[in-house]
Design an enzyme around this catalytic site. Sequence first.
Site, PDB file in Angstrom:
ATOM      1  N   SER A  61     174.241  37.257 128.634  1.00  0.00           N
ATOM      2  CA  SER A  61     173.432  37.164 129.840  1.00  0.00           C
ATOM      3  C   SER A  61     173.425  38.488 130.572  1.00  0.00           C
ATOM      4  O   SER A  61     174.425  39.204 130.613  1.00  0.00           O
ATOM      5  CB  SER A  61     174.031  36.088 130.746  1.00  0.00           C
ATOM      6  N   LYS A  64     172.012  39.029 137.799  1.00  0.00           N
ATOM      7  CA  LYS A  64     171.765  39.860 138.974  1.00  0.00           C
ATOM      8  C   LYS A  64     172.979  40.718 139.313  1.00  0.00           C
ATOM      9  O   LYS A  64     172.856  41.874 139.641  1.00  0.00           O
ATOM     10  CB  LYS A  64     171.448  38.977 140.198  1.00  0.00           C
ATOM     11  N   GLU A  65     174.155  40.084 139.211  1.00  0.00           N
ATOM     12  CA  GLU A  65     175.362  40.789 139.636  1.00  0.00           C
ATOM     13  C   GLU A  65     176.097  41.486 138.514  1.00  0.00           C
ATOM     14  O   GLU A  65     176.902  42.367 138.737  1.00  0.00           O
ATOM     15  CB  GLU A  65     176.347  39.794 140.261  1.00  0.00           C
ATOM     16  N   VAL A  68     177.368  39.227 131.121  1.00  0.00           N
ATOM     17  CA  VAL A  68     178.437  38.470 130.474  1.00  0.00           C
ATOM     18  C   VAL A  68     178.331  38.740 128.979  1.00  0.00           C
ATOM     19  O   VAL A  68     177.240  38.667 128.405  1.00  0.00           O
ATOM     20  CB  VAL A  68     178.304  36.960 130.771  1.00  0.00           C
ATOM     21  N   LYS A  82     182.961  39.099 131.823  1.00  0.00           N
ATOM     22  CA  LYS A  82     181.917  39.286 132.837  1.00  0.00           C
ATOM     23  C   LYS A  82     182.164  40.624 133.519  1.00  0.00           C
ATOM     24  O   LYS A  82     183.242  40.857 134.053  1.00  0.00           O
ATOM     25  CB  LYS A  82     181.968  38.132 133.847  1.00  0.00           C
ATOM     26  N   GLU A 150     187.747  32.075 129.528  1.00  0.00           N
ATOM     27  CA  GLU A 150     187.453  31.244 128.368  1.00  0.00           C
ATOM     28  C   GLU A 150     185.953  31.296 128.062  1.00  0.00           C
ATOM     29  O   GLU A 150     185.131  31.244 128.973  1.00  0.00           O
ATOM     30  CB  GLU A 150     187.861  29.806 128.713  1.00  0.00           C
ATOM     31  N   ASP A 194     176.779  27.570 145.193  1.00  0.00           N
ATOM     32  CA  ASP A 194     175.552  27.918 144.461  1.00  0.00           C
ATOM     33  C   ASP A 194     175.432  26.978 143.261  1.00  0.00           C
ATOM     34  O   ASP A 194     175.128  27.395 142.150  1.00  0.00           O
ATOM     35  CB  ASP A 194     175.597  29.387 144.018  1.00  0.00           C
ATOM     36  N   ASP A 211     180.229  30.509 137.487  1.00  0.00           N
ATOM     37  CA  ASP A 211     179.668  31.373 138.528  1.00  0.00           C
ATOM     38  C   ASP A 211     180.237  31.040 139.908  1.00  0.00           C
ATOM     39  O   ASP A 211     179.514  30.583 140.805  1.00  0.00           O
ATOM     40  CB  ASP A 211     178.132  31.229 138.513  1.00  0.00           C
TER      41      ASP A 211
END
Length: 263
Positions: A61, A64-65, A68, A82, A150, A194, A211
Amino acid sequence: MLSPPYEEQFAYVEQRIDALKTDKTGDERQTEGEVFDRKTLMTLYDMMKRGMVDKVHYPVSTGKEGNVFYSTDGDGSAVALKIYRTSTSTFKRVARYVEGDPRFKGIVGNRWKLIYAWAAKEYRNLERYAEAGLRVPEPITVDKNCLLMEYIGDESGPAPQLRNYEMDEPADYYECIVGFIVDGWNKARLVHGDLSEYNILVEGDGPVVIDVGQTMTADFFNARELLERDVENVNAYFRRKGVDTEKTTDILAECKAPRREGD
Ligand SMILES: Nc1ncnc2c1ncn2[C@@H]1O[C@H](COP(=O)(O)OP(=O)(O)OP(=O)(O)O)[C@@H](O)[C@H]1O
Ligand SMILES: [Mg+2]
């Protein structure tokens, strides 16, 4: 300029990052320039020396931040890495979240420190959920902007997000996710903040919540508002799936007020 052995160390890490070779299209073009800056390479080098990470295979992925990555550790087991971007735009977004949060006092002005603190906060939140028996990726370690946890999924890819998963019995998933919200509040004293069909993966036949960077403790000043929003998001999604959802107020009533000193 850095002198050897740094250059050798960077070269070593770069060799162990297949992701750099990935065909870069769209967002992924940012992978090399933004994510693997020199400080990040050094942090990865430390993780590699400790055997926590052996190889960084490919991005699952590019968010935005941060990104991963599907990675493997010294034993060849899958782990999720991440890596938060340390760009100014990430900094600005994160800064908005932590304004007024006493735990971030004094570091909000420093881009690197703030992003490291954000990654550490996601790690602590994962730990706290896991300790309370809630299903999130087990945290492994965090260092600077790199969080290791994990891996939810297998070699063929990460587990699907709930929004892309065809549920046999949506009502069962609903119950489980409402349970996560209520137990998250009562047992872990956390509110996700979120929660949506994007931040829930489905592994086997159960939901795994991910997240949790923005996740707050139940005593945060607007925790109840965040809680209500999470419940409403989940209710709206499952109503669309034909589930006879509980009233938002009934779910909120199950979430007890934080205990006060002396209670
Ligand atoms: N532990 C994990 N195991 C497998 N895949 C994961 C894991 N954590 C995250 N992912 C994958 O990466 C995606 C983004 O993760 P996450 O939501 O934590 O990051 P983000 O930076 O907030 O991204 P976004 O802005 O897309 O929400 C997830 O939707 C999922 O597909
Ligand atoms: Mg997300």
